[in-house]
Design an enzyme around this catalytic site. Structure first.
Site, PDB file in Angstrom:
ATOM      1  N   ASP A   1      52.140  12.761  -6.444  1.00 44.72           N
ATOM      2  CA  ASP A   1      52.858  11.872  -5.532  1.00 44.72           C
ATOM      3  C   ASP A   1      53.234  10.610  -6.326  1.00 44.72           C
ATOM      4  OD1 ASP A   1      53.859  10.684  -3.224  1.00 44.72           O
ATOM      5  OD2 ASP A   1      51.906  10.177  -2.414  1.00 44.72           O
TER       6      ASP A   1
ATOM      7  N   ASP B   1      46.578  19.283  -6.452  1.00 42.62           N
ATOM      8  CA  ASP B   1      47.442  19.880  -5.450  1.00 42.62           C
ATOM      9  C   ASP B   1      48.861  19.328  -5.506  1.00 42.62           C
ATOM     10  OD1 ASP B   1      46.603  17.370  -4.595  1.00 42.62           O
ATOM     11  OD2 ASP B   1      45.737  18.057  -2.710  1.00 42.62           O
TER      12      ASP B   1
ATOM     13  N   LYS C   1      56.272  15.551  -5.418  1.00 45.86           N
ATOM     14  CA  LYS C   1      57.016  14.927  -4.319  1.00 45.86           C
ATOM     15  C   LYS C   1      58.155  14.105  -4.907  1.00 45.86           C
ATOM     16  CE  LYS C   1      54.346  13.726  -0.709  1.00 45.86           C
ATOM     17  NZ  LYS C   1      53.655  12.818   0.238  1.00 45.86           N
TER      18      LYS C   1
ATOM     19  N   PHE D   1      54.860  14.007   4.373  1.00 40.86           N
ATOM     20  CA  PHE D   1      53.421  14.277   4.281  1.00 40.86           C
ATOM     21  C   PHE D   1      53.156  15.741   4.608  1.00 40.86           C
ATOM     22  CE2 PHE D   1      48.970  14.336   5.422  1.00 40.86           C
ATOM     23  CZ  PHE D   1      48.433  13.590   4.389  1.00 40.86           C
ATOM     24  N   VAL D   2      52.596  16.462   3.645  1.00 44.03           N
ATOM     25  CA  VAL D   2      52.398  17.900   3.833  1.00 44.03           C
ATOM     26  C   VAL D   2      50.918  18.250   3.921  1.00 44.03           C
ATOM     27  CG1 VAL D   2      54.572  18.593   2.745  1.00 44.03           C
ATOM     28  CG2 VAL D   2      52.538  18.297   1.320  1.00 44.03           C
TER      29      VAL D   2
HETATM   30  P1  5GP Z   1      48.988  10.183  -6.211  1.00 43.86           P
HETATM   31  O1  5GP Z   1      47.850   9.491  -6.906  1.00 43.86           O
HETATM   32  O2  5GP Z   1      49.838  11.032  -7.090  1.00 43.86           O
HETATM   33  O3  5GP Z   1      49.826   9.213  -5.414  1.00 43.86           O
HETATM   34  O4  5GP Z   1      48.368  11.058  -5.089  1.00 43.86           O
HETATM   35  C1  5GP Z   1      47.777  12.221  -5.338  1.00 43.86           C
HETATM   36  C2  5GP Z   1      46.805  12.559  -4.234  1.00 43.86           C
HETATM   37  O5  5GP Z   1      47.184  12.002  -2.964  1.00 43.86           O
HETATM   38  C3  5GP Z   1      46.796  14.040  -4.064  1.00 43.86           C
HETATM   39  O6  5GP Z   1      45.804  14.618  -4.876  1.00 43.86           O
HETATM   40  C4  5GP Z   1      46.518  14.181  -2.590  1.00 43.86           C
HETATM   41  O7  5GP Z   1      45.105  14.169  -2.412  1.00 43.86           O
HETATM   42  C5  5GP Z   1      47.078  12.936  -1.938  1.00 43.86           C
HETATM   43  N1  5GP Z   1      48.432  13.185  -1.352  1.00 43.86           N
HETATM   44  C6  5GP Z   1      49.603  12.708  -1.789  1.00 43.86           C
HETATM   45  N2  5GP Z   1      50.627  13.144  -1.024  1.00 43.86           N
HETATM   46  C7  5GP Z   1      50.078  13.931  -0.075  1.00 43.86           C
HETATM   47  C8  5GP Z   1      50.629  14.702   1.024  1.00 43.86           C
HETATM   48  O8  5GP Z   1      51.833  14.781   1.294  1.00 43.86           O
HETATM   49  N3  5GP Z   1      49.720  15.383   1.775  1.00 43.86           N
HETATM   50  C9  5GP Z   1      48.380  15.363   1.525  1.00 43.86           C
HETATM   51  N4  5GP Z   1      47.601  16.072   2.333  1.00 43.86           N
HETATM   52  N5  5GP Z   1      47.833  14.662   0.509  1.00 43.86           N
HETATM   53  C10 5GP Z   1      48.677  13.950  -0.285  1.00 43.86           C
HETATM   54 MG    MG Z   2      43.783  14.883  -4.172  1.00 43.41          MG
END
Ligand code: 5GP
Ligand code: MG
Length: 178
Positions: A97, A94, A125, A146-147
């Site tokens: 981040d 999705d 992001k 945060f979305v």
């Molecule tokens: P990363 O490992 O890239 O930091 O995070 C990825 C995961 O964190 C995404 O698959 C999602 O599940 C969660 N995540 C990161 N940012 C957001 C956000 O703004 N909203 C939501 N609902 N989940 C997020």
């Molecule tokens: Mg995820």
């Protein structure tokens, strides 16, 4: 909450991403692997825009953000994965981040012998990445907020919203202290 991307913008973004993927893969067979649970709405919309022979699989990725785990620790469950040896794999999440989830998925899936692995996300992001890679396909860059909606949750709520919205601080505080 404040709407960041409405239904029409999302549909246009998914169509653009599908066109990029189609241009890249042509008629080659592809196995798309969605990362649960956030991918569910995107996966359903995206695969209906893709015309190449397409297999669909799922993986589960959990990132721990609590105080008791180091930031960026990700656990991956590949039990539901189809056989991807020798296949072109397209990993779908999705949101990108910090990037740790995508890196861990790419590493583990890469170990299973696919002939290629590429990555795609709906959202990137801005200003958050802690890894060197970037997704090969994406639809939108969004600000650091945060979305929720369109598959993305807060405490497993809001996945069913047809748009992407930013939660206000009081909306996250209310639920977590309930
Ligand atoms: P990363 O490992 O890239 O930091 O995070 C990825 C995961 O964190 C995404 O698959 C999602 O599940 C969660 N995540 C990161 N940012 C957001 C956000 O703004 N909203 C939501 N609902 N989940 C997020
Ligand atoms: Mg995820």
């Amino acid at each position: 909450m404040k709407v960041l991307l409405d239904e029409k913008q999302l549909a246009d973004g998914v169509r653009r991403m599908a066109a990029d993927m189609s241009a890249h893969y042509g008629d080659e067979p592809v196995t798309i692997i969605g990362a649960l649970h956030g991918c569910i709405v995107l996966l359903a919309d995206l695969i209906r825009q893709l015309k190449m022979p397409l297999r669909v699989g799922l993986a589960r990725a959990n990132s721990y953000r609590g105080a008791t785990r180091s930031p960026g620790a990700v656990t991956i469950d590949l039990d539901m994965l189809p056989d991807i040896r020798g296949r072109h794999v397209l990993l779908l999440d999705d949101i990108f981040d910090t990037g740790h989830t995508m890196v861990e998925l790419l590493n583990q899936i890469g170990d299973l012998g696919p002939s290629s692995v590429r990555s795609a996300v709906l959202l990137r992001k801005q200003g958050r990445q802690q890894v060197d890679i970037r997704p090969d396909f994406f639809a939108f860059d969004i600000p650091d907020a945060f979305v929720v909606g369109y598959g993305l949750d807060f405490n497993n709520l809001y996945r069913n919203l047809p748009y992407i919205a930013v939660l206000e601080p009081h909306e996250t505080a209310e639920v977590s202290s309930a």
